[in-house]
Design an enzyme around this catalytic site. Structure first.
Site, PDB file in Angstrom:
ATOM      1  N   LYS A 287       0.838  -1.203   0.000  1.00 52.98           N
ATOM      2  CA  LYS A 287       0.000   0.000   0.000  1.00 52.98           C
ATOM      3  C   LYS A 287       0.872   1.252   0.000  1.00 52.98           C
ATOM      4  O   LYS A 287       1.823   1.345   0.777  1.00 52.98           O
ATOM      5  CB  LYS A 287      -0.914  -0.001   1.231  1.00 52.98           C
ATOM      6  CG  LYS A 287      -1.888   1.166   1.289  1.00 52.98           C
ATOM      7  CD  LYS A 287      -2.805   1.056   2.506  1.00 52.98           C
ATOM      8  CE  LYS A 287      -3.829   2.191   2.495  1.00 52.98           C
ATOM      9  NZ  LYS A 287      -3.206   3.513   2.690  1.00 52.98           N
TER      10      LYS A 287
ATOM     11  N   SER B 140      -1.924   5.123  -3.506  1.00 55.67           N
ATOM     12  CA  SER B 140      -2.304   5.943  -2.360  1.00 55.67           C
ATOM     13  C   SER B 140      -1.157   6.839  -1.941  1.00 55.67           C
ATOM     14  O   SER B 140       0.009   6.432  -1.980  1.00 55.67           O
ATOM     15  CB  SER B 140      -2.677   5.024  -1.183  1.00 55.67           C
ATOM     16  OG  SER B 140      -2.854   5.751   0.020  1.00 55.67           O
TER      17      SER B 140
ATOM     18  N   HIS C  36      -1.261   8.017   1.152  1.00 57.13           N
ATOM     19  CA  HIS C  36      -1.484   7.925   2.598  1.00 57.13           C
ATOM     20  C   HIS C  36      -2.366   9.070   3.095  1.00 57.13           C
ATOM     21  O   HIS C  36      -2.159   9.626   4.163  1.00 57.13           O
ATOM     22  CB  HIS C  36      -0.153   7.913   3.358  1.00 57.13           C
ATOM     23  CG  HIS C  36      -0.198   7.150   4.654  1.00 57.13           C
ATOM     24  ND1 HIS C  36       0.152   5.832   4.752  1.00 57.13           N
ATOM     25  CD2 HIS C  36      -0.578   7.530   5.910  1.00 57.13           C
ATOM     26  CE1 HIS C  36       0.020   5.432   6.015  1.00 57.13           C
ATOM     27  NE2 HIS C  36      -0.434   6.441   6.723  1.00 57.13           N
TER      28      HIS C  36
ATOM     29  N   ARG D 209      -0.822  12.442   4.243  1.00 58.91           N
ATOM     30  CA  ARG D 209      -0.286  12.578   5.595  1.00 58.91           C
ATOM     31  C   ARG D 209       1.213  12.315   5.694  1.00 58.91           C
ATOM     32  O   ARG D 209       1.771  12.348   6.787  1.00 58.91           O
ATOM     33  CB  ARG D 209      -1.037  11.625   6.532  1.00 58.91           C
ATOM     34  CG  ARG D 209      -2.499  11.992   6.680  1.00 58.91           C
ATOM     35  CD  ARG D 209      -3.287  10.951   7.442  1.00 58.91           C
ATOM     36  NE  ARG D 209      -2.849  10.742   8.810  1.00 58.91           N
ATOM     37  CZ  ARG D 209      -3.108  11.551   9.820  1.00 58.91           C
ATOM     38  NH1 ARG D 209      -3.803  12.666   9.613  1.00 58.91           N
ATOM     39  NH2 ARG D 209      -2.693  11.268  11.033  1.00 58.91           N
TER      40      ARG D 209
ATOM     41  N   ASP E 241      -7.047   4.505  -3.101  1.00 62.46           N
ATOM     42  CA  ASP E 241      -7.765   5.293  -2.095  1.00 62.46           C
ATOM     43  C   ASP E 241      -7.349   6.750  -2.210  1.00 62.46           C
ATOM     44  O   ASP E 241      -6.483   7.110  -2.997  1.00 62.46           O
ATOM     45  CB  ASP E 241      -7.561   4.740  -0.679  1.00 62.46           C
ATOM     46  CG  ASP E 241      -6.185   5.053  -0.079  1.00 62.46           C
ATOM     47  OD1 ASP E 241      -5.378   5.782  -0.695  1.00 62.46           O
ATOM     48  OD2 ASP E 241      -5.907   4.569   1.026  1.00 62.46           O
TER      49      ASP E 241
ATOM     50  N   VAL F 163     -12.027   9.721  -1.412  1.00 62.38           N
ATOM     51  CA  VAL F 163     -13.300   9.100  -1.797  1.00 62.38           C
ATOM     52  C   VAL F 163     -14.394   9.546  -0.823  1.00 62.38           C
ATOM     53  O   VAL F 163     -14.316   9.298   0.371  1.00 62.38           O
ATOM     54  CB  VAL F 163     -13.188   7.565  -1.809  1.00 62.38           C
ATOM     55  CG1 VAL F 163     -14.533   6.935  -2.147  1.00 62.38           C
ATOM     56  CG2 VAL F 163     -12.121   7.125  -2.801  1.00 62.38           C
TER      57      VAL F 163
ATOM     58  N   ARG G 252     -11.439   8.528   5.907  1.00 62.65           N
ATOM     59  CA  ARG G 252     -11.991   9.507   6.843  1.00 62.65           C
ATOM     60  C   ARG G 252     -13.511   9.480   7.004  1.00 62.65           C
ATOM     61  O   ARG G 252     -14.008   9.643   8.119  1.00 62.65           O
ATOM     62  CB  ARG G 252     -11.511  10.909   6.447  1.00 62.65           C
ATOM     63  CG  ARG G 252     -10.010  11.138   6.722  1.00 62.65           C
ATOM     64  CD  ARG G 252      -9.580  12.514   6.232  1.00 62.65           C
ATOM     65  NE  ARG G 252      -8.176  12.799   6.490  1.00 62.65           N
ATOM     66  CZ  ARG G 252      -7.171  12.533   5.649  1.00 62.65           C
ATOM     67  NH1 ARG G 252      -7.431  11.928   4.500  1.00 62.65           N
ATOM     68  NH2 ARG G 252      -5.925  12.850   5.961  1.00 62.65           N
TER      69      ARG G 252
END
Length: 340
Positions: free
Chosen positions: A212, A234, A236, A239, A267, A270, A291
């Protein structure tokens, strides 16, 4: 599910950590890491949403897709929809601690299973975070996927073996966690991995292995070469590194290079079933949501998580009807509008 009630309760529970904004775009929480925001200026967080907003859909209504199927599968696990819960940890310092780590991840995993999909669990500076995730997955008879931070080789292998004992469906490493500020603050060493190190980790388990945090074609190809079963495109959630592009910006090139050789998940930003459709049309096989499900859990427990996942699934189905897609496999690049 009463979304207004869930949001109101979540706002109270998350006070000081998440404002439960009308539009969750990272503006109000820029730089709040630890917390719910994006690192630095928050551009990486916001770019996830901007990248999705930049794509528009071709509306089509002259077709036979009257009742599309949104069912799919991952590693042989049947899923009611391609929408899964992203791994999230750190309720004390990211979310305020009104809900314990174990209760939170239990809500995520249980709510996801009730919605017919998979909840992913995470890892963090406190060993209880990873342990809580495994406990939650074990409580649901192995119905979940644990993700481990890019720690020391032997530590990762030991955590993988613990996951194997719970009957998990797959295991992985969020390689983009190599620069996590929170881990550094808590004295937990994490860092990048060489291709040989990655191969060593992957070959230590017979479970499907997920990498990931892939944002470039060359690293997607490296994941294939190392023997990974899936990648997650992704950043992250913005972050880790400031000024990264949004996942939807880099996904098409990555999917063009490796789809069919490895499962491609994505991701970042979304917020609706329409966003899910966009990522699938851009080449993803499945999508992770983060989130929004924090709000679901803090505002409505496992039922809130289930409700939000089902809401997005219903939105995806409606969007498929209006773009002429009869199944997940029929979603294609032609769904995306491209001006002449």
């Amino acid at each position: 599910m009463d979304l207004k009630v869930i949001r109101a309760q979540a706002k109270e529970q998350l006070k000081g950590y998440c404002r439960v904004c009308p539009v969750c775009d990272g503006r109000a929480c820029s730089g709040e890491v630890p917390g719910m925001g994006g690192t630095g200026s928050g551009i990486g967080f916001r770019n996830n949403l901007k990248a999705l907003e930049a794509y528009q859909l071709n509306m089509r209504t002259l077709h036979g897709a009257k009742n599309p199927s949104i069912e799919t599968e991952l590693f042989g696990v049947p899923l009611a929809s391609p929408i899964m819960a992203a791994p999230m940890t750190g309720t004390p310092y990211n979310m305020g601690g009104a809900i314990s780590e174990r209760d939170f991840i239990g809500m995520i995993v249980s709510g996801s299973k009730q919605a017919g999909t998979l909840g992913w669990t995470g890892d963090g500076a406190d060993p209880a975070m990873y342990a809580s995730g495994l406990e939650a997955i074990a409580a649901e008879q192995g119905h979940g996927i644990p993700i481990i931070k890019p720690r020391d080789q032997e530590v990762i292998k030991e955590l993988i073996h613990r996951a194997e004992a719970t009957g998990v469906k797959a295991v992985g490493v969020d390689i983009d966690g190599a620069g996590l500020v929170t881990m550094a603050l808590k004295g937990q060493p994490v860092g990048p991995k060489t291709l040989d190190e990655l191969k060593e980790i992957i070959h230590s388990t017979k479970l499907p292995f997920i990498l990931k945090g892939i944002m470039t074609v060359d690293e997607a190809e490296a994941a294939v070469a190392a023997g990974a079963s899936a990648i997650v495109v992704s950043n992250h959630g913005g972050r880790i590194l400031d000024s990264t592009p949004g996942a939807a910006e880099v996904l098409p090139a990555i999917a063009a290079a490796v789809k069919g050789k490895i499962a491609v998940l994505a991701d970042g930003g979304v917020r609706s079933g329409t966003d899910v459709l966009k990522l699938l049309a851009l080449g993803a096989d499945g999508v992770l949501v983060g989130r929004p499900l924090v709000v679901g859990a803090f505002g409505g427990g496992a039922e809130g998580v289930k409700g939000l996942l089902e809401k997005m699934a219903a939105e995806l189905k409606q969007a498929m009807i209006l773009t002429g897609c009869n199944s997940i496999k029929e979603i294609h690049a032609g769904v995306i509008y491209k001006p002449e």
